[in-house]
Design a protein around this motif. Structure first.
Motif, PDB file in Angstrom:
ATOM      1  N   SER A 158       0.825  -1.215   0.000  1.00 31.50           N
ATOM      2  CA  SER A 158       0.000   0.000   0.000  1.00 31.50           C
ATOM      3  C   SER A 158       0.857   1.262   0.000  1.00 31.50           C
ATOM      4  CB  SER A 158      -0.956   0.005   1.187  1.00 31.50           C
ATOM      5  OG  SER A 158      -0.221   0.029   2.410  1.00 31.50           O
ATOM      6  N   GLY A 159       2.088   1.164   0.487  1.00 28.43           N
ATOM      7  CA  GLY A 159       2.993   2.313   0.476  1.00 28.43           C
ATOM      8  C   GLY A 159       3.645   2.555  -0.872  1.00 28.43           C
ATOM      9  N   VAL A 160       3.504   1.619  -1.779  1.00 30.20           N
ATOM     10  CA  VAL A 160       4.094   1.757  -3.118  1.00 30.20           C
ATOM     11  C   VAL A 160       3.143   2.614  -3.946  1.00 30.20           C
ATOM     12  CG1 VAL A 160       4.926   0.549  -5.180  1.00 30.20           C
ATOM     13  CG2 VAL A 160       5.233  -0.481  -2.922  1.00 30.20           C
ATOM     14  N   THR A 161       3.327   3.913  -3.843  1.00 30.55           N
ATOM     15  CA  THR A 161       2.540   4.846  -4.638  1.00 30.55           C
ATOM     16  C   THR A 161       3.406   5.390  -5.757  1.00 30.55           C
ATOM     17  OG1 THR A 161       3.153   6.792  -3.331  1.00 30.55           O
ATOM     18  CG2 THR A 161       1.208   5.520  -2.583  1.00 30.55           C
ATOM     19  N   VAL A 162       2.760   5.869  -6.781  1.00 32.21           N
ATOM     20  CA  VAL A 162       3.492   6.447  -7.911  1.00 32.21           C
ATOM     21  C   VAL A 162       4.366   7.602  -7.419  1.00 32.21           C
ATOM     22  CG1 VAL A 162       3.204   7.735 -10.066  1.00 32.21           C
ATOM     23  CG2 VAL A 162       1.824   5.686  -9.637  1.00 32.21           C
ATOM     24  N   GLN A 163       3.796   8.456  -6.585  1.00 36.50           N
ATOM     25  CA  GLN A 163       4.542   9.612  -6.067  1.00 36.50           C
ATOM     26  C   GLN A 163       5.743   9.165  -5.245  1.00 36.50           C
ATOM     27  OE1 GLN A 163       4.080  12.917  -6.699  1.00 36.50           O
ATOM     28  NE2 GLN A 163       5.965  13.250  -5.564  1.00 36.50           N
TER      29      GLN A 163
END
Length: 189
Positions: free
Chosen positions: A33-38
């Motif tokens: 869930s922490g793997v965001t594009v930003q």
């Protein structure tokens, strides 16, 4: 990723590698869930547009990370099989070792974060199932025995127990289980 945009533009494989490495590190520290594009773009030192040049979406990034980790697991398993003097059970021993002590697949790797998503994400589950089916077909003559299947399932169960409980005190118990599973691969039913 240090360097100018011009330098990075001339080295797309290095940018892609940095994006995958940063995504893996973030997954280990914060879960999938922490793997965001930003977050991944910032960690790799590229713009979101730069990330989207390599991966069309967050899902594509996660699938790319999964495929990258599978390739590392494949290389680790293939090297172990090549070094194993006993063909019978060589894939199972390599798989068990990868689960318990592997650098790509073991308990303290990005795989731990991704594996839980495999259960709920159909595209990732399909990738995993296809990989395992291909491996089992490839190693049918050496690892097709039911007792070896049981050993692989036990390794998966030990791994799942460790990942879901996060109990580091289990490490001594896991070393014992690891040894017993490897011993089982040398027995004939």
């Amino acid at each position: 990723m240090p360097g100018s945009a011009y330098t990075r533009a001339k080295q797309p494989e290095q940018v892609r590698r940095a994006l995958l490495d940063c995504a893996a590190a973030i997954a280990m520290d914060h879960g999938v869930s922490g793997v965001t594009v930003q977050a991944v773009a910032a960690a790799a030192g590229v713009t979101k547009g730069g990330l989207f040049h390599h991966f069309s979406s967050k899902q594509a990034l996660i699938e790319g990370l999964f495929a990258d980790l599978q390739a590392r697991v494949d290389a680790e398993i293939d090297a172990a099989i090549a070094a194993d003097p006993k063909p019978r059970g060589s894939f199972t021993r390599a798989y068990v070792n990868a689960v318990f002590t592997g650098k790509a697949f073991g308990f303290d790797t990005p795989w731990a974060a991704l594996s839980m998503v495999v259960v709920t994400d159909p595209p990732l589950r399909r990738l995993w199932n296809d990989w395992m089916k291909a491996r089992l077909k490839r190693h049918r003559s050496t690892d097709g025995a039911p007792e070896l299947h049981v050993v692989r399932l036990a390794a998966d169960g030990a791994w799942l127990s460790y990942v879901t409980t996060g109990q580091t005190r289990m490490r001594a118990d896991l070393r014992a289980v690891h040894g017993r599973l490897l011993a089982q691969t040398h027995r004939r039913a």
